[in-house]
Design an enzyme around this catalytic site. Sequence first.
Site, short mmCIF file in Angstrom:
data_model
loop_
_atom_site.label_atom_id
_atom_site.label_comp_id
_atom_site.label_asym_id
_atom_site.label_seq_id
_atom_site.Cartn_x
_atom_site.Cartn_y
_atom_site.Cartn_z
CB SER A 122 -40.30 -14.90 30.01
OG SER A 122 -39.30 -14.33 30.77
CD GLU A 155 -46.27 -8.60 29.33
OE1 GLU A 155 -46.81 -8.55 28.22
OE2 GLU A 155 -45.44 -9.48 29.63
N1 3HC Z 1 -29.58 -1.33 35.85
C1 3HC Z 1 -29.65 -0.02 36.13
N2 3HC Z 1 -29.38 0.94 35.23
C2 3HC Z 1 -29.00 0.54 34.00
C3 3HC Z 1 -28.89 -0.80 33.64
C4 3HC Z 1 -29.20 -1.76 34.63
N3 3HC Z 1 -29.14 -3.08 34.38
N4 3HC Z 1 -28.48 -0.87 32.35
C5 3HC Z 1 -28.34 0.40 31.92
N5 3HC Z 1 -28.65 1.24 32.92
C6 3HC Z 1 -28.67 2.71 32.87
C7 3HC Z 1 -27.32 3.31 32.55
O1 3HC Z 1 -26.56 3.48 33.73
C8 3HC Z 1 -27.73 4.64 31.94
O2 3HC Z 1 -28.07 5.55 32.97
P1 3HC Z 1 -27.94 7.16 32.72
O3 3HC Z 1 -29.01 7.53 31.75
O4 3HC Z 1 -28.16 7.72 34.07
O5 3HC Z 1 -26.57 7.36 32.17
C9 3HC Z 1 -29.02 4.31 31.19
O6 3HC Z 1 -29.50 3.08 31.76
C10 3HC Z 1 -28.80 4.11 29.72
O7 3HC Z 1 -27.81 3.13 29.56
P2 3HC Z 1 -26.60 3.26 28.54
O8 3HC Z 1 -26.27 4.70 28.32
O9 3HC Z 1 -25.52 2.32 28.96
O10 3HC Z 1 -27.09 2.59 27.24
P3 3HC Z 1 -28.20 2.91 26.20
O11 3HC Z 1 -28.62 4.33 26.13
O12 3HC Z 1 -27.67 2.25 25.01
O13 3HC Z 1 -29.47 2.11 26.74
C11 3HC Z 1 -30.75 0.16 27.10
C12 3HC Z 1 -29.36 0.79 27.17
C13 3HC Z 1 -31.69 0.87 28.06
C14 3HC Z 1 -30.55 -1.28 27.54
C15 3HC Z 1 -31.30 0.28 25.64
O14 3HC Z 1 -30.37 -0.21 24.72
C16 3HC Z 1 -32.61 -0.47 25.44
O15 3HC Z 1 -33.66 0.03 25.77
N6 3HC Z 1 -32.52 -1.69 24.86
C17 3HC Z 1 -33.69 -2.55 24.64
C18 3HC Z 1 -34.02 -3.28 25.89
C19 3HC Z 1 -35.20 -4.17 25.71
O16 3HC Z 1 -35.81 -4.30 24.67
N7 3HC Z 1 -35.56 -4.82 26.82
C20 3HC Z 1 -36.64 -5.78 26.83
C21 3HC Z 1 -36.07 -7.13 26.68
S1 3HC Z 1 -37.31 -8.36 26.66
C22 3HC Z 1 -37.53 -8.77 28.25
O17 3HC Z 1 -36.87 -8.29 29.13
C23 3HC Z 1 -38.60 -9.76 28.53
C24 3HC Z 1 -38.06 -11.09 28.93
O18 3HC Z 1 -39.15 -11.88 29.35
C25 3HC Z 1 -37.35 -11.77 27.82
#
Ligand code: 3HC
Length: 297
Positions: A122, A155
């Site tokens: 990261s 990326e």
């Molecule tokens: N693996 C597989 N599937 C997953 C999962 C995982 N770890 N986590 C959630 N899912 C699936 C769920 O099963 C669900 O599937 P469905 O649509 O078939 O029901 C779908 O994703 C949506 O999940 P939820 O309904 O539980 O929850 P939300 O609609 O609240 O979405 C989220 C969850 C996708 C995590 C959303 O809140 C989100 O987009 N959050 C922001 C995430 C973000 O910003 N990520 C970037 C972080 S920074 C980073 O990673 C960089 C690093 O270097 C720091």
Amino acid sequence: MSEKKIEKVGVLGAGLMGSGIVHVCAQAGYQVVAREVEERYWKKAFDRIGGFMQKSVEKEKMTAADRDAAISRMSGTTDLADLAGCDIVIEAVVEDIEVKNEMFGELDELCPPHTIFASNTSSLTIVEMAAATSRPDRVVGLHFFNPVPIMKLVEVVKAVTTSQATFERVWAFAESLGKIPIAAKDNSGFVVNLLLVPYLLGAVRALESGLATTEDIDKGMVHGCAHPMGPLTLLDFVGIDTTYRIAEIMFDEYKRPEYAAPPLLRKMHLAGYHGRKSGKGFYDYSGTEPKPSDLNI
Ligand code: 3HC
């Protein structure tokens, strides 16, 4: 040198990011071998992946046959030598250059010359890893986002040493996983973390200074800017330990105050409040619904 088709993928580390990478690679039709320090870690990751795939089957987003085929393409090991036959090895271990370089150093001896080494770092620069191998032209950044199976972005990072051929192969590989690649320069934090980390640290500073409560800071960004999660929830999701380490590395690189970890983040890191994975961070996850933690601010 032959540009062998990517068929077999190695993944170093089966934590939050590594297990997601194993998941998407197996689902996209690649043979995947995941390496962890202890068998129980990769087994736990594979159980989690199986659980997510099962949910997809129940929701009719995946057939049971496709799930079984994807699972049959995954294998786990504790032995780095089992990654010797991989066409690409993606590391997703701790943000520690020595750990990453030690693993790539060993694999450099074990893998054939065509094997690409990709890092999911990261915040570290890719050139630091490239320079420690005998194949600096075949070392590249491939940075996924959490949760890997859901987030579309990857990326792709070209170090000063990375060849255009390697960059293009990895770009095509990212597309084959169903991801949207963007090209980023080999600067600490690349594109997303360069912008995201000051925002997350700013939210911690806001809480620390008493500007607003945990919940209101999060509500502000969810309802005011349509973010799927507020910044403090996102910090718990990414991990306080991970974010603290990223901030340290980025501050070390840029020496700019926006990358300096606020004292509260450091204290939480020291207390083991690592977010969702430890059960407590800005929120407490021990009940049915997360509740803001009392951090004695
Ligand atoms: N693996 C597989 N599937 C997953 C999962 C995982 N770890 N986590 C959630 N899912 C699936 C769920 O099963 C669900 O599937 P469905 O649509 O078939 O029901 C779908 O994703 C949506 O999940 P939820 O309904 O539980 O929850 P939300 O609609 O609240 O979405 C989220 C969850 C996708 C995590 C959303 O809140 C989100 O987009 N959050 C922001 C995430 C973000 O910003 N990520 C970037 C972080 S920074 C980073 O990673 C960089 C690093 O270097 C720091």
